[in-house]
Design a protein around this motif. Sequence first.
Motif, PDB file in Angstrom:
ATOM      1  N   TRP A   1     -19.779 -14.605  13.712  1.00 11.60           N
ATOM      2  CA  TRP A   1     -18.842 -14.813  14.821  1.00 11.60           C
ATOM      3  C   TRP A   1     -18.567 -13.491  15.529  1.00 11.60           C
ATOM      4  CZ3 TRP A   1     -13.319 -13.607  14.471  1.00 11.60           C
ATOM      5  CH2 TRP A   1     -12.561 -14.080  15.545  1.00 11.60           C
ATOM      6  N   LEU A   2     -18.295 -12.448  14.771  1.00  8.97           N
ATOM      7  CA  LEU A   2     -18.041 -11.138  15.367  1.00  8.97           C
ATOM      8  C   LEU A   2     -19.275 -10.609  16.089  1.00  8.97           C
ATOM      9  CD1 LEU A   2     -15.955  -9.646  12.465  1.00  8.97           C
ATOM     10  CD2 LEU A   2     -15.120 -10.015  14.804  1.00  8.97           C
ATOM     11  N   ASP A   3     -20.454 -10.847  15.534  1.00  5.46           N
ATOM     12  CA  ASP A   3     -21.684 -10.425  16.206  1.00  5.46           C
ATOM     13  C   ASP A   3     -21.837 -11.149  17.547  1.00  5.46           C
ATOM     14  OD1 ASP A   3     -22.297  -8.661  14.167  1.00  5.46           O
ATOM     15  OD2 ASP A   3     -23.685 -10.042  13.172  1.00  5.46           O
ATOM     16  N   CYS A   4     -21.515 -12.444  17.573  1.00  6.22           N
ATOM     17  CA  CYS A   4     -21.556 -13.205  18.839  1.00  6.22           C
ATOM     18  C   CYS A   4     -20.588 -12.604  19.850  1.00  6.22           C
ATOM     19  CB  CYS A   4     -21.177 -14.662  18.600  1.00  6.22           C
ATOM     20  SG  CYS A   4     -22.493 -15.689  17.963  1.00  6.22           S
TER      21      CYS A   4
ATOM     22  N   ALA B   1     -12.854  -2.856  10.108  1.00  3.70           N
ATOM     23  CA  ALA B   1     -14.311  -3.044  10.146  1.00  3.70           C
ATOM     24  C   ALA B   1     -14.699  -4.027  11.246  1.00  3.70           C
ATOM     25  CB  ALA B   1     -14.821  -3.528   8.795  1.00  3.70           C
ATOM     26  N   TYR B   2     -13.880  -5.043  11.478  1.00  3.49           N
ATOM     27  CA  TYR B   2     -14.160  -6.002  12.552  1.00  3.49           C
ATOM     28  C   TYR B   2     -14.037  -5.314  13.911  1.00  3.49           C
ATOM     29  CZ  TYR B   2     -12.951  -9.526   8.940  1.00  3.49           C
ATOM     30  OH  TYR B   2     -12.868 -10.284   7.808  1.00  3.49           O
ATOM     31  N   ARG B   3     -13.009  -4.489  14.058  1.00  2.00           N
ATOM     32  CA  ARG B   3     -12.805  -3.786  15.324  1.00  2.00           C
ATOM     33  C   ARG B   3     -13.937  -2.790  15.570  1.00  2.00           C
ATOM     34  NH1 ARG B   3      -7.702  -4.447  13.033  1.00  2.00           N
ATOM     35  NH2 ARG B   3      -7.530  -2.309  12.263  1.00  2.00           N
ATOM     36  N   GLU B   4     -14.386  -2.128  14.511  1.00  2.00           N
ATOM     37  CA  GLU B   4     -15.494  -1.179  14.652  1.00  2.00           C
ATOM     38  C   GLU B   4     -16.770  -1.902  15.072  1.00  2.00           C
ATOM     39  OE1 GLU B   4     -15.208   2.011  14.844  1.00  2.00           O
ATOM     40  OE2 GLU B   4     -13.098   1.969  14.266  1.00  2.00           O
ATOM     41  N   ARG B   5     -16.961  -3.092  14.572  1.00  2.00           N
ATOM     42  CA  ARG B   5     -18.127  -3.893  14.944  1.00  2.00           C
ATOM     43  C   ARG B   5     -18.102  -4.204  16.440  1.00  2.00           C
ATOM     44  NH1 ARG B   5     -19.643  -7.856  10.428  1.00  2.00           N
ATOM     45  NH2 ARG B   5     -21.789  -8.265  10.905  1.00  2.00           N
ATOM     46  N   LEU B   6     -16.916  -4.518  16.959  1.00  6.04           N
ATOM     47  CA  LEU B   6     -16.768  -4.786  18.388  1.00  6.04           C
ATOM     48  C   LEU B   6     -16.898  -3.500  19.198  1.00  6.04           C
ATOM     49  CD1 LEU B   6     -13.823  -7.348  18.229  1.00  6.04           C
ATOM     50  CD2 LEU B   6     -16.259  -7.846  18.627  1.00  6.04           C
TER      51      LEU B   6
END
Length: 183
Positions: free
Chosen positions: A78-81, A103-108
Amino acid sequence: MPCERPADAGRSAFCAGLPAPAWVVVMGVSGCGKSSLGEQLAGALGLPLIEGDAFHPQDNIRKMRGGLPLDDADRAGWLDCLARELAAHPGGAVLSCSALKRAYRERLRAAVPRLRFVFLEIDREEARARVQARAPAHIFPASLVDSQFEALESPVGEPDVLAVPATAPLPQLRAQALAWLGA
């Protein structure tokens, strides 16, 4: 996992008032008002709104509707999308997304330059009351509010983060975020 993209996700607009593209994530736990503020900011900035919930794969939706919290593995695709969706809007975009962990924010952040976050701070009781007041058809039941707070890693102190009280009136939140964004 393929990205499940809503039919209207490709819309794009450019904001003549901003000197450079702007990407903003309106974040926080369920019930904090991400969608409402995101819609307001997108309209004011002339940018498309990416509604994060619309990109959850069906497995995630079934899990949440069944009262089971999502874990890191559930959120990865979902985060990758969402990251690809942000990057697909070269003129900028506003994303509503819980972005609970650093980690989710860094991915974005890895997807677009200068990504900024507006964090809607709220307490458990208020979030639970707001989620309970939603239409029963919403994918997120009130029973999962505690799991959001357990997963939340506050972004306060991270670069390019504005924390605002979710209980403030929406026009005030909109004005505060726009001022911070320099719009």
